[in-house]
Design an enzyme around this catalytic site. Structure first.
Site, PDB file in Angstrom:
ATOM      1  N   LYS A 126       0.853  -1.184   0.000  1.00 35.17           N
ATOM      2  CA  LYS A 126       0.000   0.000   0.000  1.00 35.17           C
ATOM      3  C   LYS A 126       0.887   1.231   0.000  1.00 35.17           C
ATOM      4  O   LYS A 126       2.043   1.171   0.441  1.00 35.17           O
ATOM      5  CB  LYS A 126      -0.888   0.008   1.249  1.00 35.17           C
ATOM      6  CG  LYS A 126      -2.136   0.859   1.123  1.00 35.17           C
ATOM      7  CD  LYS A 126      -3.246   0.147   0.386  1.00 35.17           C
ATOM      8  CE  LYS A 126      -4.490   0.984   0.268  1.00 35.17           C
ATOM      9  NZ  LYS A 126      -5.641   0.163  -0.172  1.00 35.17           N
TER      10      LYS A 126
HETATM   11  P1  NAD Z   1     -13.476   7.562  -2.787  1.00 33.06           P
HETATM   12  O1  NAD Z   1     -12.501   8.647  -2.529  1.00 33.06           O
HETATM   13  O2  NAD Z   1     -13.973   7.320  -4.166  1.00 33.06           O
HETATM   14  O3  NAD Z   1     -14.769   7.759  -1.859  1.00 33.06           O
HETATM   15  C1  NAD Z   1     -14.688   7.913  -0.489  1.00 33.06           C
HETATM   16  C2  NAD Z   1     -16.059   8.343  -0.001  1.00 33.06           C
HETATM   17  O4  NAD Z   1     -16.045   8.416   1.418  1.00 33.06           O
HETATM   18  C3  NAD Z   1     -16.484   9.705  -0.508  1.00 33.06           C
HETATM   19  O5  NAD Z   1     -17.856   9.676  -0.823  1.00 33.06           O
HETATM   20  C4  NAD Z   1     -16.225  10.612   0.699  1.00 33.06           C
HETATM   21  O6  NAD Z   1     -17.055  11.747   0.701  1.00 33.06           O
HETATM   22  C5  NAD Z   1     -16.579   9.668   1.808  1.00 33.06           C
HETATM   23  N1  NAD Z   1     -16.041  10.082   3.103  1.00 33.06           N
HETATM   24  C6  NAD Z   1     -14.789  10.522   3.389  1.00 33.06           C
HETATM   25  N2  NAD Z   1     -14.695  10.846   4.687  1.00 33.06           N
HETATM   26  C7  NAD Z   1     -15.912  10.613   5.228  1.00 33.06           C
HETATM   27  C8  NAD Z   1     -16.454  10.759   6.516  1.00 33.06           C
HETATM   28  N3  NAD Z   1     -15.700  11.187   7.521  1.00 33.06           N
HETATM   29  N4  NAD Z   1     -17.759  10.418   6.716  1.00 33.06           N
HETATM   30  C9  NAD Z   1     -18.519   9.979   5.712  1.00 33.06           C
HETATM   31  N5  NAD Z   1     -18.060   9.816   4.461  1.00 33.06           N
HETATM   32  C10 NAD Z   1     -16.772  10.139   4.219  1.00 33.06           C
HETATM   33  O7  NAD Z   1     -12.812   6.247  -2.171  1.00 33.06           O
HETATM   34  P2  NAD Z   1     -13.191   4.742  -2.507  1.00 33.06           P
HETATM   35  O8  NAD Z   1     -12.286   4.270  -3.574  1.00 33.06           O
HETATM   36  O9  NAD Z   1     -14.666   4.616  -2.668  1.00 33.06           O
HETATM   37  O10 NAD Z   1     -12.719   4.044  -1.164  1.00 33.06           O
HETATM   38  C11 NAD Z   1     -13.553   3.932  -0.011  1.00 33.06           C
HETATM   39  C12 NAD Z   1     -13.025   2.829   0.870  1.00 33.06           C
HETATM   40  O11 NAD Z   1     -12.984   1.622   0.142  1.00 33.06           O
HETATM   41  C13 NAD Z   1     -11.598   3.018   1.405  1.00 33.06           C
HETATM   42  O12 NAD Z   1     -11.512   2.432   2.675  1.00 33.06           O
HETATM   43  C14 NAD Z   1     -10.763   2.235   0.429  1.00 33.06           C
HETATM   44  O13 NAD Z   1      -9.540   1.830   0.986  1.00 33.06           O
HETATM   45  C15 NAD Z   1     -11.680   1.071   0.179  1.00 33.06           C
HETATM   46  N6  NAD Z   1     -11.418   0.333  -1.055  1.00 33.06           N
HETATM   47  C16 NAD Z   1     -11.443   0.933  -2.263  1.00 33.06           C
HETATM   48  C17 NAD Z   1     -11.219   0.179  -3.403  1.00 33.06           C
HETATM   49  C18 NAD Z   1     -11.305   0.758  -4.780  1.00 33.06           C
HETATM   50  O14 NAD Z   1     -11.157  -0.016  -5.739  1.00 33.06           O
HETATM   51  N7  NAD Z   1     -11.565   2.029  -4.952  1.00 33.06           N
HETATM   52  C19 NAD Z   1     -10.936  -1.189  -3.296  1.00 33.06           C
HETATM   53  C20 NAD Z   1     -10.929  -1.773  -2.040  1.00 33.06           C
HETATM   54  C21 NAD Z   1     -11.178  -0.995  -0.926  1.00 33.06           C
END
Ligand code: NAD
Length: 436
Positions: A126
């Site tokens: 990561k």
């Molecule tokens: P992203 O940046 O696209 O979206 C994150 C979302 O969370 C946004 O809507 C943001 O407004 C919201 N957010 C941030 N802080 C917040 C808070 N304090 N309260 C409420 N909402 C809040 O990110 P993503 O890619 O959707 O990732 C989200 C999670 O999923 C992370 O933990 C990431 O590690 C995990 N993840 C992502 C992927 C991927 O392929 N994108 C894969 C596996 C895991």
């Protein structure tokens, strides 16, 4: 008199300063605790368990750039390769002002477990930069990304460690990383990152893959628990790549998404939210705030909403013990990485709430990243249908193996996923042997 380092007390004091301090704050401490829970199930492989509590390689880099106003700014960057026993490192890059080494280590550890739990031939890694991407210009962000890529260039590569997008990064970040790595190397290396734009060797279906995986595992869990998707009430925290797409797939399958939250707003509508309209609003306005199709609700009340599926898909550490005690969901599906603390996990289990753990629920993204990497190597690209079919097969297969083991051993799905994953990683470790 203060203890000197050559006394027992002194050693203990210095041990507390180690970045591997077991009493370290969350989330690394959560990860270590999750590993410990697997110890009784490892048999002779227990000999190797410490491997998982020691990230193989931890790189901290300074990322200096010239800002648009002529000043020089420095950002802290990290790349952690937690374990490479089963293959090259794989894991996202996060741009967020609160990123710490501790957090990146935990996220890298979860990638090791996730890749092994789903059976992908990768280790876990990561990366991250302490920056709020919304406070820098497009040019500044590009310079940050390029300098960071050059700095970590000594340890990444198509057969070494393959970054991907995470919070605060996207396909364009990956395009810039791929270009920087390629320029430094003197030849185009599409396979150095995944989650790229299609024109640069990206894969169809990658953008949707994590949300799709969340939906598939929720559906499978519902099937086992007698909770059909159609008509189910769904609550989703995080409305980005994972939460937004997950919500859209639930909505399209006939579920009623009754509450959504992002960093701008927490909204509820018991009659069901029009997810495509909410997505359009969020895309246009930079967040859910102001969306007229639902009403604001207090964040603590949000966690207590009665529903069939609760999907934390924002950041880690959201489901604390206090919040877990009020959860009224049948099934929690972890879209985010590490959203539930180990103590909260126990509370949910006591309350009879099934938790589909992150290492399984959000593995769809890295699975299609794997497809992207394979397609880049062979320069032969698949159709979206082929990708979604293969994703479905891998996710359903992983879910069913983990479900079966959880039933057999009377453990949670998380512990079952960790058992399968840790056994695979430590078996590879044992068979490779220690070098030299
Ligand atoms: P992203 O940046 O696209 O979206 C994150 C979302 O969370 C946004 O809507 C943001 O407004 C919201 N957010 C941030 N802080 C917040 C808070 N304090 N309260 C409420 N909402 C809040 O990110 P993503 O890619 O959707 O990732 C989200 C999670 O999923 C992370 O933990 C990431 O590690 C995990 N993840 C992502 C992927 C991927 O392929 N994108 C894969 C596996 C895991």
């Amino acid at each position: 008199m203060s203890a000197t380092p050559n006394t027992q007390q002194g050693f203990e004091r210095l041990a507390g300063l180690s970045y591997l301090n077991p009493a370290a704050p969350e989330p690394w401490a959560s990860f270590v605790e999750q590993i410990e829970r697997v110890r009784p199930y490892l048999g002779s492989l227990e000999r190797w368990i410490e491997t998982l509590k020691h990230p193989k390689r931890t790189l901290i880099v300074d990322v200096p750039i010239e800002r648009d106003d002529g000043t020089v700014a420095h950002y802290e960057g990290y790349r952690v390769q937690h374990n490479l026993s089963r293959g090259p490192g794989k894991g996202g890059v996060r741009f967020h002002p609160d990123v710490t080494l501790n957090e990146v280590m935990a996220l890298a550890g979860w990638m090791t477990v996730k890749n092994a739990a789903v059976g992908l031939p990768f280790g876990g890694a990561k990366g991250g930069i302490r920056v709020d991407p919304t406070t820098v210009s497009k040019g500044e962000l590009q310079r940050i990304t390029r300098r960071y890529t050059s700095e970590i260039g000594i340890i990444i590569g198509p057969d070494k460690d393959i970054p991907a997008p995470d919070v605060g990064t996207n396909a364009m970040t990956m395009a810039v990383m791929m270009d920087t790595f390629s320029m430094n190397r003197g030849g185009t290396a599409t396979g150095v990152v995944t989650g790229k734009p299609i024109a640069l060797g990206g894969s169809l279906g990658r953008q949707e893959a994590t949300g799709r995986g969340v939906f598939i595992t929720a559906r499978e869990a519902g099937r086992q628990m007698g909770v059909p998707i159609e008509g189910a009430r769904v609550v989703v925290q995080g409305f980005g790549n994972v939460g937004g797409i997950g919500a859209r797939l639930f909505h399209a399958a006939g579920a009623r998404v009754i509450a959504v939250a992002d960093h701008t707003a927490t909204l509820v509508n018991e009659a069901g939210i029009d997810i495509p309209a909410a997505m359009a609003h969020a895309a246009e306005n930079g967040g859910l705030k102001g969306f007229a199709g639902a009403s604001p609700i207090d964040i603590e009340d949000f966690w207590r909403l009665e529903c069939e599926f609760l999907v934390p898909a924002a950041l880690e550490g959201q489901l604390t013990v206090e919040r877990a005690a009020g959860v009224r969901a049948r099934i929690v599906v972890e879209g985010a990485n590490g959203p539930t603390t180990p103590a909260a996990d126990d509370v949910l289990r006591e309350r009879g709430t099934l938790v589909v753990p992150d290492v399984l629920a959000n593995a769809g993204g890295v699975t299609v990243s794997y497809f992207e990497w394979v397609q880049d190597f062979s320069s032969f690209f698949w159709t979206e249908d082929e990708i979604n079919e293969r994703l479905e097969r891998i996710m359903v297969g992983a879910f069913s193996a983990i479900w079966k083991l959880a039933q057999e051993k009377h453990v949670s799905l998380r512990t079952a996923a960790f058992i399968i994953a840790c056994q695979r990683v430590l078996e590879a470790r044992a068979e490779r042997g220690l070098y030299p």
